[in-house]
Design a protein around this motif. Structure first.
Motif, mmCIF file in Angstrom:
data_model
loop_
_atom_site.group_PDB
_atom_site.id
_atom_site.type_symbol
_atom_site.label_atom_id
_atom_site.label_comp_id
_atom_site.label_asym_id
_atom_site.label_seq_id
_atom_site.Cartn_x
_atom_site.Cartn_y
_atom_site.Cartn_z
ATOM 1 N N UNK A 332 0.818 -1.206 0.000
ATOM 2 C CA UNK A 332 0.000 0.000 0.000
ATOM 3 C C UNK A 332 0.857 1.264 0.000
ATOM 4 N N UNK A 333 1.998 1.212 0.666
ATOM 5 C CA UNK A 333 2.898 2.363 0.647
ATOM 6 C C UNK A 333 3.425 2.630 -0.757
ATOM 7 N N UNK A 334 3.747 1.549 -1.489
ATOM 8 C CA UNK A 334 4.205 1.702 -2.872
ATOM 9 C C UNK A 334 3.103 2.283 -3.749
ATOM 10 N N UNK A 335 1.876 1.804 -3.558
ATOM 11 C CA UNK A 335 0.747 2.322 -4.330
ATOM 12 C C UNK A 335 0.507 3.796 -4.031
ATOM 13 N N UNK A 336 0.681 4.179 -2.761
ATOM 14 C CA UNK A 336 0.500 5.573 -2.384
ATOM 15 C C UNK A 336 1.545 6.462 -3.044
ATOM 16 N N UNK A 337 2.795 6.017 -3.035
ATOM 17 C CA UNK A 337 3.852 6.798 -3.666
ATOM 18 C C UNK A 337 3.607 6.944 -5.166
ATOM 19 N N UNK A 338 3.150 5.851 -5.808
ATOM 20 C CA UNK A 338 2.850 5.911 -7.240
ATOM 21 C C UNK A 338 1.703 6.880 -7.510
ATOM 22 N N UNK A 339 0.700 6.862 -6.644
ATOM 23 C CA UNK A 339 -0.439 7.778 -6.788
ATOM 24 C C UNK A 339 0.026 9.231 -6.668
ATOM 25 N N UNK A 340 0.925 9.493 -5.716
ATOM 26 C CA UNK A 340 1.441 10.858 -5.538
ATOM 27 C C UNK A 340 2.187 11.331 -6.789
ATOM 28 N N UNK A 341 3.003 10.438 -7.367
ATOM 29 C CA UNK A 341 3.752 10.813 -8.575
ATOM 30 C C UNK A 341 2.818 11.104 -9.738
ATOM 31 N N UNK A 342 1.803 10.246 -9.924
ATOM 32 C CA UNK A 342 0.843 10.450 -11.011
ATOM 33 C C UNK A 342 0.047 11.736 -10.808
#
Length: 355
Positions: A332-342
């Protein structure tokens, strides 16, 4: 009687053959431990419960319980032990263990670190003030919905204080504010380092804590990891938790560990604040407690400190590790970071119309 009533009566009869049908009431009491971080709260609880465990850092608000039988073949009384971690950084959690349902059988153990006199008053004041405000709200409501409970607490308060105690007179003109004091037991830890202070420093700290404890109608105990001092503390905690007899021994010599059960000290024995008459005359204070605070802080100026600066993320603590949970958390932390970048890219690519 229904079938269930008969079954319950039969079980109680088998468990208590010597009871002759008499109902034995089970006591249920609650105690909240709070105070300095790393002050020894967990150690005290474990010793009182006779548990041979290595103390671990307290995470937020923790709960455990103990059971004791008053005599052979009687139901065991229950004591609920709550421990507030984080020093003064998690004060909002105080409202969880103290409720209108257990207010009549609740006590607070305040654990203070004597080796840090510059933080002592601030820690004590913050914890007591927040607790007092919460208790006051509960009792204000009870005075309207269940006034006999408020009357009972007031009577028990009077029974535990000397007739010349200043609160006895205040009770006649006030109600809710006074009920609060019955709940408090003041408990002091870390006596080893305290012994290294000079005689005058120990005297100032001891006299101040004696006054504060007497002011709140509380007991005052200096303890450490020594077996003799822990045994005295355990006796006092067992009195609160299980109704055991309270120790009547008293030690008021500031060169030795203090041990003063509630109601066994007096203003005449404590004496005036440890300052010259000229210094006291220059201090403006509206109450005796405020005067003692000013005198104490003149010797030990309040040291600014942050309770959160040393707080560690429990998610990184190995004692709470759970493989499946940790794997999902990492995902979930990885998904959150990806969401922030997008999201950042989307904002940069947007064409805002100035009109």
């Amino acid at each position: 009687d229904t079938l269930w009533d008969l079954a319950i009566a039969e079980v109680e009869k088998r468990e208590n053959p010597d009871d002759d049908g008499k109902h034995v009431e089970v006591w249920e009491k609650s105690i909240l431990f709070m105070g300095n971080k790393n002050g020894g709260k967990t150690t005290i609880i474990l010793r009182c419960l006779e548990r041979e465990e290595i103390p671990k850092p307290t995470l937020a608000l923790e709960y455990t319980f103990g059971r004791r039988a008053r005599r052979h073949n009687t139901p065991k009384d229950i004591a609920h032990f709550w421990e507030l971690g984080g020093g003064t950084s998690l004060l909002e959690l105080i409202r969880i263990p103290i409720t209108s349902n257990n207010i009549r059988s609740f006590a607070v153990v305040l654990v203070l670190d004597l080796s840090k006199p510059n933080e002592l008053w601030t820690t004590m004041e913050k914890l007591l003030q927040v607790t007092r405000n919460h208790v006051k709200k509960i009792l204000t409501k009870l005075e309207k919905t269940n006034p006999e409970v408020a009357t009972e607490i007031k009577q028990r308060m009077q029974n535990n204080l000397q007739r010349d105690h200043p609160f006895i007179q205040k009770m006649k003109s006030s109600s809710c504010n006074i009920f609060f004091w019955f709940l408090f037991l003041t408990y002091v830890f870390q006596y080893q380092l305290f012994q290294e202070f000079d005689s005058e420093t120990r005297k100032i700290i001891s006299k101040t804590l004696r006054f504060v404890s007497h002011y709140y109608g509380a007991s005052l105990v200096f303890t450490s990891k020594s077996e003799a001092l822990l045994l005295k503390a355990r006796v006092l905690i067992n009195h609160l938790a299980f109704g055991y007899d309270k120790s009547k021994s008293v030690s008021v010599d500031h060169s030795k560990p203090l041990f003063i059960p509630a109601g066994l000290d007096s203003l005449s024995q404590i004496g005036p604040p440890p300052a010259s008459d000229s210094d006291i005359g220059k201090m403006r204070a509206n109450t005796p407690l405020e005067l003692w605070k000013k005198v104490f802080e003149k010797t030990f100026p309040t040291k600014s400190f942050c309770n959160l600066q040393d707080t560690k993320d429990p998610a990184q603590d190995l004692q709470y590790a759970e493989y499946e949970v940790d794997v999902m958390r990492a995902q979930k932390n990885q998904e959150l970071e990806q969401y922030k970048r997008n999201a950042s890219k989307s904002w940069k690519e947007m064409d805002f119309d100035p009109d």
